[in-house]
Scaffold this active site. Sequence first.
Site, PDB file in Angstrom:
ATOM      1  N   LYS A  26      53.787  92.417  36.169  1.00 46.41           N
ATOM      2  CA  LYS A  26      54.797  93.264  35.530  1.00 46.41           C
ATOM      3  C   LYS A  26      55.154  92.736  34.147  1.00 46.41           C
ATOM      4  O   LYS A  26      56.037  93.246  33.476  1.00 46.41           O
ATOM      5  CB  LYS A  26      56.032  93.362  36.424  1.00 46.41           C
TER       6      LYS A  26
ATOM      7  N   HIS B 265      64.830  96.248  46.067  1.00 47.49           N
ATOM      8  CA  HIS B 265      63.467  96.596  46.461  1.00 47.49           C
ATOM      9  C   HIS B 265      63.291  96.167  47.926  1.00 47.49           C
ATOM     10  O   HIS B 265      63.923  95.205  48.360  1.00 47.49           O
ATOM     11  CB  HIS B 265      62.512  95.813  45.555  1.00 47.49           C
TER      12      HIS B 265
ATOM     13  N   CYS C 131      59.905 101.970  46.679  1.00 52.70           N
ATOM     14  CA  CYS C 131      60.231 100.857  47.598  1.00 52.70           C
ATOM     15  C   CYS C 131      61.721 100.560  47.610  1.00 52.70           C
ATOM     16  O   CYS C 131      62.140  99.403  47.731  1.00 52.70           O
ATOM     17  CB  CYS C 131      59.435  99.598  47.265  1.00 52.70           C
TER      18      CYS C 131
ATOM     19  N   GLN D  89      61.476  92.751  37.525  1.00 49.66           N
ATOM     20  CA  GLN D  89      61.545  93.712  36.421  1.00 49.66           C
ATOM     21  C   GLN D  89      62.220  93.139  35.178  1.00 49.66           C
ATOM     22  O   GLN D  89      62.501  93.878  34.240  1.00 49.66           O
ATOM     23  CB  GLN D  89      62.318  94.963  36.863  1.00 49.66           C
TER      24      GLN D  89
ATOM     25  N   ASP E 187      65.863  88.244  42.149  1.00 50.22           N
ATOM     26  CA  ASP E 187      64.576  88.923  42.058  1.00 50.22           C
ATOM     27  C   ASP E 187      64.396  89.353  40.605  1.00 50.22           C
ATOM     28  O   ASP E 187      65.019  90.296  40.136  1.00 50.22           O
ATOM     29  CB  ASP E 187      64.594  90.132  43.012  1.00 50.22           C
TER      30      ASP E 187
HETATM   31  N1  PMP Z   1      61.212  93.486  43.268  1.00 44.79           N
HETATM   32  C1  PMP Z   1      61.228  94.442  42.346  1.00 44.79           C
HETATM   33  C2  PMP Z   1      62.505  94.776  41.656  1.00 44.79           C
HETATM   34  C3  PMP Z   1      60.051  95.115  42.037  1.00 44.79           C
HETATM   35  O1  PMP Z   1      60.060  96.076  41.106  1.00 44.79           O
HETATM   36  C4  PMP Z   1      58.854  94.770  42.700  1.00 44.79           C
HETATM   37  C5  PMP Z   1      57.559  95.503  42.420  1.00 44.79           C
HETATM   38  N2  PMP Z   1      57.684  96.890  42.436  1.00 44.79           N
HETATM   39  C6  PMP Z   1      58.889  93.750  43.644  1.00 44.79           C
HETATM   40  C7  PMP Z   1      60.084  93.125  43.892  1.00 44.79           C
HETATM   41  C8  PMP Z   1      57.659  93.303  44.353  1.00 44.79           C
HETATM   42  O2  PMP Z   1      56.751  92.746  43.456  1.00 44.79           O
HETATM   43  P1  PMP Z   1      55.251  92.432  43.903  1.00 44.79           P
HETATM   44  O3  PMP Z   1      54.736  93.702  44.517  1.00 44.79           O
HETATM   45  O4  PMP Z   1      54.549  92.072  42.640  1.00 44.79           O
HETATM   46  O5  PMP Z   1      55.317  91.318  44.895  1.00 44.79           O
END
Ligand code: PMP
Length: 412
Positions: A232, A133, A370, A209, A206
């Site tokens: 999430k 991401h 993203c 998910q 990270d």
């Molecule tokens: N890493 C991953 C794999 C994600 O899916 C996301 C959210 N789409 C993020 C980081 C960022 O999370 P947040 O927007 O809640 O900070």
Amino acid sequence: MNDFTAPPLLQPALQLDAIRAQFPILGEVIHGKRLAYLDNAATTQKPEAVLHALDDYYRHANANVHRAVHELAARATTRYEAARDRIAAFFNTAREQIVFTRGTTESINLVARSFLQPRLQPGDEVLVTGMEHHSNIVPWQLAGAKTVAAPVLDDGSLDLDAWRALLSPRTRLVAVVQVSNSLGTINPIAEMVAEAKARGIPVLVDGAQAIAHTQVDLATLGADFYCCSAHKAYGPTGFGMLWARREHLEAMQPWQGGGDMIRTVSFGGSTWNEVPYKFEAGTPDISGAIGFAAALDWISGVGLAAIAAHEHELLEYGTEALMGIPGLRLIGTAADKAGILSFVLDQAHPHDVGSILDQEGVAVRTGHHCTMPLMERFGVPATVRASLAVYNGRDDIDQLAAALKKAARLLS
Ligand code: PMP
């Protein structure tokens, strides 16, 4: 005498109707249609238990934490710090190792500024993967590091040999996503942590998910940093945590300054509060912590094994349903996969597909999710992504498949 004992169920069965009944938003009617909410990788819906915890906090305990002596401040502080204990217990770790943040993004930025940047030498690299991401790429670049990405194979799994070959004396940090938000690929993080650590390289995982779909045990994972977001995992938006090894938290300088993170302040200089508070400047998201703890309690109540089994069964059902749609190309077919179905439909633009699905009551995400470098890897500007949660069922998949057939007709 009947001495028959029924064999234990391998997985406790999940009561889908009872679970759905706990999510009031699922009863919304969208463009006259039943809602099939399949945008869970973006954010999950919230059960009554979480809604109640938030509501009850604001009705009966709202005050700022840690500062006043009055009763409401005591209630707020007690609930807030009890939330930290419950969150720590869920992840099998110590409360001092849980730093509350705005979410995964802020957690990674904190590590980039407080851990990586002061240790960076010219030419130093952060080894990431091609499926990260943006929030696991850009903060390292902002901190001044070069990001090197291990390639992704055609099925969406990580090229582990190539990743291994990219570990070098210049690698200052390994940063890896546990479950890809775009493909659903589950990375072998335990193995990766062990290999990086054997070379003395710290690892950030990270887990954005992952936490709602698989049990995460931070005491045994062996990583240095773990980041996740409450929203999430059935919790509120704008809240999350950074878990870190205690020695890192002790050694790291704070990133943001302000109230609550100090021990003493004078114009000549200031000293810092103990961990984790030295990283929590300013009034925190008190209800966020309480809501996250309620969400994790709720997950524990359902049981992660049952959730994982349910979502896995649905992923298989969904994969088969989508493969039957002419012109549909699934992106991400790794053997080890979480409940994410990313795809493109012939020449149709994903946004057009998404709009037609919306008219049919089906909520999916369309775009690059993203993960621009990953889209480039697969030669597409965007995908349509259906992502699963515990309250989804075969009816949601059937509704998606029927809507996709309609979209294929309209857009061909
Ligand atoms: N890493 C991953 C794999 C994600 O899916 C996301 C959210 N789409 C993020 C980081 C960022 O999370 P947040 O927007 O809640 O900070």
